[in-house]
Design a protein around this motif. Structure first.
Motif, PDB file in Angstrom:
ATOM      1  N   CYS A 136      -6.238   2.896   7.223  1.00 46.21           N
ATOM      2  CA  CYS A 136      -5.266   3.407   6.328  1.00 46.21           C
ATOM      3  C   CYS A 136      -6.138   4.409   5.616  1.00 46.21           C
ATOM      4  CB  CYS A 136      -4.999   1.952   5.043  1.00 46.21           C
ATOM      5  SG  CYS A 136      -4.651   3.017   3.568  1.00 46.21           S
ATOM      6  N   SER A 196      -0.128   4.041   0.385  1.00 49.10           N
ATOM      7  CA  SER A 196      -0.468   5.146   1.588  1.00 49.10           C
ATOM      8  C   SER A 196       0.207   4.753   2.990  1.00 49.10           C
ATOM      9  CB  SER A 196      -2.015   5.023   1.691  1.00 49.10           C
ATOM     10  OG  SER A 196      -2.523   5.842   0.986  1.00 49.10           O
ATOM     11  N   CYS A 197      -0.056   3.601   3.275  1.00 46.77           N
ATOM     12  CA  CYS A 197       0.086   3.280   4.761  1.00 46.77           C
ATOM     13  C   CYS A 197       1.511   2.195   4.779  1.00 46.77           C
ATOM     14  CB  CYS A 197      -0.798   2.532   5.441  1.00 46.77           C
ATOM     15  SG  CYS A 197      -1.431   0.824   5.118  1.00 46.77           S
ATOM     16  N   ASN A 220      -5.578  -2.421   5.764  1.00 52.55           N
ATOM     17  CA  ASN A 220      -5.504  -1.997   7.222  1.00 52.55           C
ATOM     18  C   ASN A 220      -6.574  -1.034   7.593  1.00 52.55           C
ATOM     19  OD1 ASN A 220      -4.699  -0.266   9.212  1.00 52.55           O
ATOM     20  ND2 ASN A 220      -3.264   0.627   7.931  1.00 52.55           N
ATOM     21  N   CYS A 234       0.849  -1.222  -0.004  1.00 55.81           N
ATOM     22  CA  CYS A 234      -0.072   0.075  -0.257  1.00 55.81           C
ATOM     23  C   CYS A 234       0.814   1.236  -0.096  1.00 55.81           C
ATOM     24  CB  CYS A 234      -0.907   0.028   1.157  1.00 55.81           C
ATOM     25  SG  CYS A 234      -2.011   1.538   1.407  1.00 55.81           S
ATOM     26  N   CYS A 282      -6.371  -2.054   0.099  1.00 57.52           N
ATOM     27  CA  CYS A 282      -5.553  -2.024   1.449  1.00 57.52           C
ATOM     28  C   CYS A 282      -6.466  -2.672   2.487  1.00 57.52           C
ATOM     29  CB  CYS A 282      -4.912  -0.891   1.899  1.00 57.52           C
ATOM     30  SG  CYS A 282      -3.987  -0.888   3.323  1.00 57.52           S
TER      31      CYS A 282
END
Ligand SMILES: [Zn+2]
Ligand SMILES: [Zn+2]
Lengths: 154, 397, 397, 154
Positions: free
Chosen positions: D54, D36-37, D51, D34, D49
């Protein structure tokens, strides 16, 4: 493979054991019947009577062999114009077949069956009298496999 | 307000179609849309109810957990259920009971399917003990055969015509034209139906619903939670029935070889398909006369007519007249399948009963653009599947 | 009395074994036994919750309806659920919510299985999108491989020995000697375990539970109904948890290829298997110190030791000492698996979590002949299955 | 059929596409990560994702290709002494195999893999350093099918 019903000289075997019996002229569906409340079952029920108000032991001991009425009246009918998926064993090329739901007066129930080859939906009517016979469902190199079929009473 | 009310705060779908992707993707998209519609996040969800698909491997058998993982494991409670065509309704029933029991405040219900092409067939393998396998093997009794038997019976007993069946398709086709989640959005004429190939006499290709990919989701909450969340008049579910048949079951259904016998015990007063809405009406304390609309399971055009009678829109035998009168068309007294029904969606089994409730929700909010039923106050969604399954859900404004 | 209590009025089983008959027969027998135990009839049941089996064709996917039909269609409401090893607990959860919601007073919960021989394997067909198929194909990662990985880890981290594992089997074998529903009722010695073939190092044949046929059922009612029925102090279920994991799930479970990564989010405070009982303790308002006994899912002998820690009988790493002290043996402080556990039953997946609650019920009634825990007041039953499923059920006298 | 890892001269094909890559000495597990995270996924996650906290778009666009660390430490290990059921493709006679769960320090996760043929549980220990390689999982008339495998670092 063939479902025309024309004998190929191969051995004849029921496509399923114990669901029907007898030679042409006296083919019967085989099921069970509760000795306590009288309810007949097709396909055979050997587990326990399914009438929730039955006073029987309901451990299977109440269920006895039962041969169904040979004749009934067409409740409805339909056909299949396209080859169904496996596990239906289809001839190549596919041959359409007709299915009838038949009401048995004595047993007060409706039972499905294929209709003998050659009889189409145009030959059937709701309420028409039919009788049970045996027909060839499919064949392989070893045998012709037979199943119960309905045919109009002339 | 009944103490059996729960609130529908969010509804969402992945459009129906033949997309060829994994069912999880459709369910995930539907869940996210429903959460956004509710103004809630996945972290707010305390209970996930999945409706299973049995044709997509192990992840389909445990749909609740599959969707929970895809959304991101959050420690929520979970369930997964299966009940053929009623799967989605049972998932709603599971969530509703949790909410009414006070075991959770916010539940997410999700169903999605990636359907195979053509006739439905038994799950793989040789299974000569399984009635669903045997009906194909011994009779070639596909689903359309059963639909056709019911249709022919209706023609013989109630005088339905092929054009009545076709008129149902024309009506539903028109209803679905503007529905962004429908798979088929194209006007269909009587001629189109008449000219389509006979699949199982008396039914033609356009009389029978297709199988589709799709997903649907609902965010359900307690009435108290809805109020705290600022929604004072949410759409509500006051009643839901998943009753089983009563012995003897004398109507032939998939995948039966025979009905029960009525020799020892007379037929029940109310046949199975009408017992389903009856129990829901009793629970809600309303009747068919209170309905603004209905979503019924039109696996075939003919079956929609049976439902008119089963849900009490008319007496047995009156469906053809009701249809011909235009009452069940948008603009009529009691529009049926304003969404376009299965005729426009095709069936995505575990999603379908959830999708019906999505449609009722949008209708009752007055936001069913292009297919809005005027002043919709109450609706019913009904379906029936194999092996004594079925459901009726009542939704009110 | 908690407002979350429901009453267990009846418990029943079909004995575990390899009987070679249809699963419906086992479920039907268990249901009838449970109804007789409750002094109720099938006609009294308003809701049937079935736990599904996915290896017995379509009737297994809709177990609730299958059992309802076999008992005789009665118009009861129905549900069918699947959650791997936690299926039975989810069926109990469904019934409990219906009762607590006031939607029904009397529910019947049934699970039964007819298990294949040998390793469990994926349901038929080529399914390269299904993790449960892929783990066999790409790794040969059978269930015993996962059990063995956990066992070896325990040896390395906590100093467990092969004889500790064997001692669990010896203990459970002795517990089950007098249990009429157990499949194996034969004393097992340390030597027997040591001499049994290694299946997946470090686990031997006698460390790993077999797969069995069997059935179990419960009759659950509201506390009010129990009182009206003349049972003022029924065994109760005050808490039940089916929580999912929390991201990142850092413990390797069936059928995973890998754990979640803890790069972006640290591991949760409480790993999945201990989160299950934790949620149930919270709901019941009791803790491990209040337990008289526990039924834990000993898929392997080593796994029983993990559970000691997960349900809070001791600190992490303390299970071997607890076992060696005799505390978990009948007569000890906190007997674990007095029924004999999976070691004596073998696993009949959808029946197993229900059978655990049957055992707790009999123990709390003081009627567990030949294996009774003295003055049993409270017990817990826990299990874990594939794909983030598990359960914890607390039962009190 | 053979899983001995000895080349038979047949074409080599991965038993699954896109899960690992590279020649000996630089075999890598392939997954996604990911953007992003930063959470990496194996097997590859292309959906969204997972998470739950996230902040990314979580529509799949945040997931990019990622090749995992080549080395890690044994978290646990086990073997299979009996032939598993299909879909495992087993040589005849069956050859036992070893499986290791390996902790990747960078990715903070544990990944399963078979251990190269010839290495048994007696050769392994929890904490031991291993590295990724490619080995033959099974063969048929057309090809040798390969999979990622762990092997001890000498
Ligand atoms: Zn009877
Ligand atoms: Zn992310």
């Amino acid at each position: 493979m063939s479902t025309t019903g024309v004998s190929t000289g191969r051995e004849r075997r029921p496509a399923i054991q114990g669901w029907f019996t007898g030679a042409d002229g006296d083919v019967r569906l085989l099921g069970t019947r509760c000795a306590s409340c009288g309810t007949p079952y097709f396909p055979r029920n050997e587990l326990a009577c399914r009438n929730p108000r039955c006073a029987g032991p309901r451990d299977g001991s109440e269920l006895e062999e039962y041969a169904f009425s040979r004749r009934g009246r067409v409740w409805s009918y339909a056909d299949s114009r396209y080859k169904p998926p496996a596990p239906y064993v289809s001839p190549d090329p596919f041959v359409p077949y007709t299915v009838a739901a038949v009401e048995l007066e004595t047993e007060r129930m409706v039972v499905l069956g294929q209709v003998v080859p050659g009889v189409t939906v145009d030959d059937l009517e709701v309420g028409m009298e039919v009788e049970l016979t045996e027909g060839v469902l499919y064949t392989d190199d070893d045998a012709e496999y037979t199943v119960w079929m309905w045919r109009p009473v002339n | 307000m009944s103490t059996r009310d729960i609130a529908v705060l969010g509804a969402g779908m992945h459009p129906w179609g033949k997309w060829g992707r994994n069912f999880v993707e459709y369910g995930l998209a539907a869940a996210r849309t429903a959460l956004a519609d509710a103004g809630l996040t996945w972290q707010d969800v305390q209970y996930v109810a999945g409706a299973d698909t049995i044709r997509n491997g192990y992840p389909g058998f445990i749909a609740g957990a599959t969707f929970a993982q895809a959304l991101g494991w959050s420690g929520a409670q979970v369930s997964s259920c299966y009940a053929a065509c009623a799967s989605g309704a049972q998932a709603i029933a599971n969530a509703r009971a949790q909410i009414l029991a006070g075991l959770c405040d916010v539940a997410l219900v999700v169903g999605a399917d990636a359907a195979p092409k053509g006739f439905f067939k038994p799950v793989g393998g040789d299974r000569p003990d399984d009635p669903d396998w045997l009906r194909f093997r011994l009779l070639g009794a596909t689903n359309p055969i059963y639909f056709a038997l019911a249709a022919r019976r209706r023609m013989a007993v109630h005088g339905a015509t092929l054009d009545d069946f076709a008129a149902v398709k024309v009506k539903n086709g028109r209803h679905g034209l503007a529905n962004p989640n429908a798979r088929y959005r194209k006007e269909v004429t009587l001629e189109d139906v008449r000219e389509s190939a006979v699949v199982a006499d008396p039914l033609r290709l356009l009389d029978i619903c297709a199988t589709s990919d799709g997903g649907a989701a609902l965010v359900l909450t307690s009435m108290d939670f809805a109020k705290r969340h600022g929604i004072t008049k949410p759409v509500r579910i006051p009643a839901l029935s998943t009753v089983t048949p009563t012995f003897p079951k004398t109507v032939l259904d998939l995948p039966d070889f025979a009905t029960d016998s009525a020799m020892a015990v007379p037929e029940p007063d109310r046949p199975f398909r009408s017992a389903l809405p009856h129990a829901a009406y009793e629970e809600a304390g309303i009747g068919p006369e209170d309905l603004s609309l209905a979503e019924v399971y039109d696996l075939s055009t003919a079956l929609e007519l049976d439902w008119y009678e089963d849900i009490g829109l008319c007496e047995p035998g009156g469906a053809e007249d009701l249809l011909r009168s235009g009452a069940t068309t948008l603009g009529g007294r009691i529009p049926v399948n304003p969404s376009g029904g299965l005729a426009c969606f095709g069936e995505a089994i575990p999603a379908q009963a959830i999708a019906q409730v999505c449609e009722l929700t949008w209708q009752l909010r007055g936001r069913a653009e292009g297919r809005q039923v005027e002043n919709a106050r109450a609706g019913i969604a009904v379906n029936q599947g194999l092996f004594g399954h079925g459901s009726a859900v009542i939704v009110t404004a």
